[in-house]
Design an enzyme around this catalytic site. Structure first.
Site, PDB file in Angstrom:
ATOM      1  CE  LYS A 148      -0.569   0.877   4.869  1.00  0.00           C
ATOM      2  NZ  LYS A 148      -0.206   2.103   5.334  1.00  0.00           N
ATOM      3  CG  HIS A 178       1.717  -5.264   8.015  1.00  0.00           C
ATOM      4  ND1 HIS A 178       1.249  -4.001   7.742  1.00  0.00           N
ATOM      5  CD2 HIS A 178       2.031  -5.257   9.330  1.00  0.00           C
ATOM      6  CE1 HIS A 178       1.291  -3.286   8.858  1.00  0.00           C
ATOM      7  NE2 HIS A 178       1.771  -4.007   9.839  1.00  0.00           N
ATOM      8  CE1 TYR A 179      -1.391  -3.765  11.324  1.00  0.00           C
ATOM      9  CE2 TYR A 179      -3.169  -4.483  12.759  1.00  0.00           C
ATOM     10  CZ  TYR A 179      -2.047  -3.722  12.542  1.00  0.00           C
ATOM     11  OH  TYR A 179      -1.560  -2.944  13.558  1.00  0.00           O
ATOM     12  CD  GLU A 216       1.320   3.077  15.337  1.00  0.00           C
ATOM     13  OE1 GLU A 216       1.889   2.161  14.742  1.00  0.00           O
ATOM     14  OE2 GLU A 216       1.252   4.237  14.878  1.00  0.00           O
ATOM     15  CG  HIS A 240      -3.459  -2.127   8.536  1.00  0.00           C
ATOM     16  ND1 HIS A 240      -3.017  -2.775   7.411  1.00  0.00           N
ATOM     17  CD2 HIS A 240      -2.511  -1.196   8.827  1.00  0.00           C
ATOM     18  CE1 HIS A 240      -1.847  -2.260   7.044  1.00  0.00           C
ATOM     19  NE2 HIS A 240      -1.521  -1.291   7.883  1.00  0.00           N
ATOM     20  NE  ARG A 371      -4.256  -7.592  25.160  1.00  0.00           N
ATOM     21  CZ  ARG A 371      -3.753  -8.359  26.138  1.00  0.00           C
ATOM     22  NH1 ARG A 371      -2.610  -8.968  25.987  1.00  0.00           N
ATOM     23  NH2 ARG A 371      -4.413  -8.500  27.260  1.00  0.00           N
ATOM     24  CD  GLN A 373       0.150  -5.044  16.652  1.00  0.00           C
ATOM     25  OE1 GLN A 373       0.491  -5.936  15.884  1.00  0.00           O
ATOM     26  NE2 GLN A 373       0.389  -3.786  16.410  1.00  0.00           N
ATOM     27  CE  LYS A 381     -12.961  -7.276  30.334  1.00  0.00           C
ATOM     28  NZ  LYS A 381     -13.009  -6.158  31.237  1.00  0.00           N
TER      29      LYS A 381
HETATM   30  C1  BG6 Z   1       1.354   0.755   8.593  1.00  0.00           C
HETATM   31  C2  BG6 Z   1       1.023   2.215   8.764  1.00  0.00           C
HETATM   32  O1  BG6 Z   1       0.670   0.230   7.500  1.00  0.00           O
HETATM   33  O2  BG6 Z   1       1.001   0.066   9.755  1.00  0.00           O
HETATM   34  C3  BG6 Z   1       1.707   2.789   9.987  1.00  0.00           C
HETATM   35  O3  BG6 Z   1       1.424   2.919   7.604  1.00  0.00           O
HETATM   36  C4  BG6 Z   1       1.406   1.945  11.207  1.00  0.00           C
HETATM   37  O4  BG6 Z   1       1.322   4.124  10.208  1.00  0.00           O
HETATM   38  C5  BG6 Z   1       1.678   0.476  10.920  1.00  0.00           C
HETATM   39  O5  BG6 Z   1       2.232   2.389  12.246  1.00  0.00           O
HETATM   40  C6  BG6 Z   1       1.250  -0.402  12.072  1.00  0.00           C
HETATM   41  O6  BG6 Z   1       1.729  -1.710  11.884  1.00  0.00           O
HETATM   42  P1  BG6 Z   1       2.072  -2.620  13.108  1.00  0.00           P
HETATM   43  O7  BG6 Z   1       2.432  -3.930  12.502  1.00  0.00           O
HETATM   44  O8  BG6 Z   1       3.192  -1.977  13.854  1.00  0.00           O
HETATM   45  O9  BG6 Z   1       0.842  -2.677  13.953  1.00  0.00           O
END
Ligand code: BG6
Length: 487
Positions: A148, A178-179, A216, A240, A371, A373, A381
């Site tokens: 992306k 990547h999620y 984050e 994601h 969860r 991560q 619960k």
């Molecule tokens: C990326 C975003 O695709 O995913 C970032 O561009 C974000 O902004 C990141 O921090 C989060 O990935 P992960 O694997 O650290 O949760």
């Protein structure tokens, strides 16, 4: 190990993504024997540098190299890596790349090629073109991994898909989110479709609302240039979090075949209307309350006076018999109080179904929390009796924590998972073009409105390190979320 052997080409090899994610993941696969020892990796980028410089650069982010075994493996891995420098928009560089590919392929008797595009969107199509013209093998398989952003909205994404589709077949294109390579995200289908207990109550009769949250702790910190153009909704939510939503909400696919799984995901997306203005909450982080962390606008890489959102919450409605009336609330933000990604499925209360034998204050709603991560976990619960002489109740948890349950197993990195899938030709965890199209359809109208920055959708300032805009608790309450009264 009988696995297919590809020559892997990393385009954009001197960039951040390649350094931080692609090469460490390739090394991880090599170290654990998942890619064959004769696999060669060729880096390609504009930066002029010699091979030792290149090797130094790609080893930078490879961690835990102090044990002798890993040290030896890293040396072997680096022996397999070479570098070609060249521009992205002329044939010359790609012809050099082709020469290098022929050389290593001859040496290793390998014919299949995997191109990993770790590139900014502006050079995406020129590179895809250059590769097709100069480096597309007719002797074996060609696969293209793309990252992306896949466009900025429905129209630009379609333009991109069309341009890419004119060069490569859909089964040659591997769009990474990547999620989809994260352990817990891969676990969703297993949880849903192997456990009667979840399978039987996964619907509007039992579930009140679903919350999918990405938090984050850090702000943009130097990535402001890229981020500002996109904003948090495009950066995290549209891709994601939406992938997670699809997996939670889709119907059971006809089979575990990649096409069937993606058909099921597309089907559920089709039932979701575009996000509306009144169901969105935006925020941008200001300075932390103690003044130690700068605001978004104080990041040097962010354009002055930017109105880009670093926090977004939005509600989605799925119009099908399973989910009618169950809001899905997605929330994501940078510079918040915690680092966390989780899915919270809040069930309806029992009270209504059992003659109020136990009132709502006693029998609070069940919640299933997945969860993603950090520290993967699945917990439920539930209400139970407080041990003791009376009949008092307490909210407790059935708790599966990966750290204590799977002590000897390591959760693999998302990129390792996905690169291996691409080598194996397994496309279920890659985004198909129609899936992408649907996600953009749902987000484009609101994104265009937000992009106008005309004040019609306010961007609330929240302090760095806080829980987000102060309007958030009220926002999620509107969509049925109830915070537990009991601890
Ligand atoms: C990326 C975003 O695709 O995913 C970032 O561009 C974000 O902004 C990141 O921090 C989060 O990935 P992960 O694997 O650290 O949760």
């Amino acid at each position: 190990n009988g696995r297919p052997v590809f020559t892997i080409v990393v385009l954009g090899a001197s960039g951040d993504l390649a350094k931080k994610k692609t090469f460490p993941a390739l090394f991880g696969l090599f170290l654990h024997g998942h890619i064959a020892p004769q696999t060669r990796i060729v880096g390609y980028a504009r930066t002029k540098m010699d091979r030792p410089d290149f090797l130094k650069r790609i080893s930078q982010h490879i961690k835990n190299t102090t044990t002798p075994k890993v040290k030896v493996a890293l040396d072997q891995f680096l022996d397999q890596c070479t570098y070609v420098s060249g521009v992205y928009d002329q044939d010359g560089g790609f012809q050099d790349l082709e020469k290098e590919l022929k050389r290593v392929e001859h040496e290793c008797k390998v014919q299949d090629r995997l191109f990993y595009m770790a590139l900014p969107p502006s050079v995406f199509i020129p590179v895809a073109n250059g590769l097709k013209k100069n480096c597309y093998t007719t002797k074996g398989i060609n696969r293209l991994i793309v990252e992306k952003p896949f466009g900025m909205d429905l129209e630009s994404s379609r333009t991109l898909s069309k341009a890419l589709g004119a060069l490569y077949r859909e089964d040659e294109i591997y769009r990474i989110d990547h999620y989809l390579g994260k352990e817990m995200v891969k676990n969703i289908m297993i949880l849903r479709f192997t456990n009667q207990i979840f399978g039987s109550c996964w619907d509007r009769d039992h579930i009140s609302n679903v919350q999918i949250t990405f938090k984050e702790k850090i702000g943009t910190e130097g990535r402001g240039g890229y981020f500002d153009e996109f904003g948090i909704m495009r950066d995290v939510m549209q891709n994601h979090l939406f992938q997670i939503l699809s997996l939670i909400a889709m119907e059971a696919p006809a089979s575990l075949n990649a096409e069937d799984i993606r058909n099921a995901k597309v089907d559920v997306l089709r039932t979701i209307p575009p996000v509306i203005e009144s169901e969105v909450l935006l925020g941008q982080y200001g300075r932390s309350e103690d003044g130690a962390h700068p605001s978004y606008l104080e990041d040097d890489t962010v354009p002055k006076g930017s109105k880009t959102a670093t926090f977004a919450a939005a509600a989605f409605h799925i119009h099908n018999p399973r989910w009618e009336g169950v809001p899905f609330v997605l929330k994501c933000g940078k510079a918040l109080d915690q680092q966390k990604v989780e899915i919270r499925i809040q069930f309806k209360e029992m009270a209504a179904n059992n003659n109020n034998l136990f009132g709502k204050d006693v029998a609070a709603r069940n919640e299933l929390v997945i969860r993603v991560q950090p520290e993967e976990a699945v917990y439920l619960k539930m209400t139970q009796k407080l041990p003791g002489l009376g009949m008092e109740t307490v909210m407790s948890e059935l708790n599966l924590s990966y750290n204590s349950r799977f002590t000897n197993l390591q959760v693999p990195d998302a990129y390792e998972n996905l690169i291996l899938d691409a080598i194996m030709g397994e496309q279920s965890n890659f985004v198909r073009s129609d899936e992408l199209d649907e996600a953009w359809r749902i987000f484009t109208p609101i994104l265009h409105k937000i992009d106008r920055h005309d004040g019609s959708i306010p961007v609330e300032v929240y302090p760095y390190g806080s829980r987000g805009p102060k309007q958030l608790p009220e926002f999620i309450r509107r969509f049925g979320f109830e915070r537990h009264l009991q601890p």
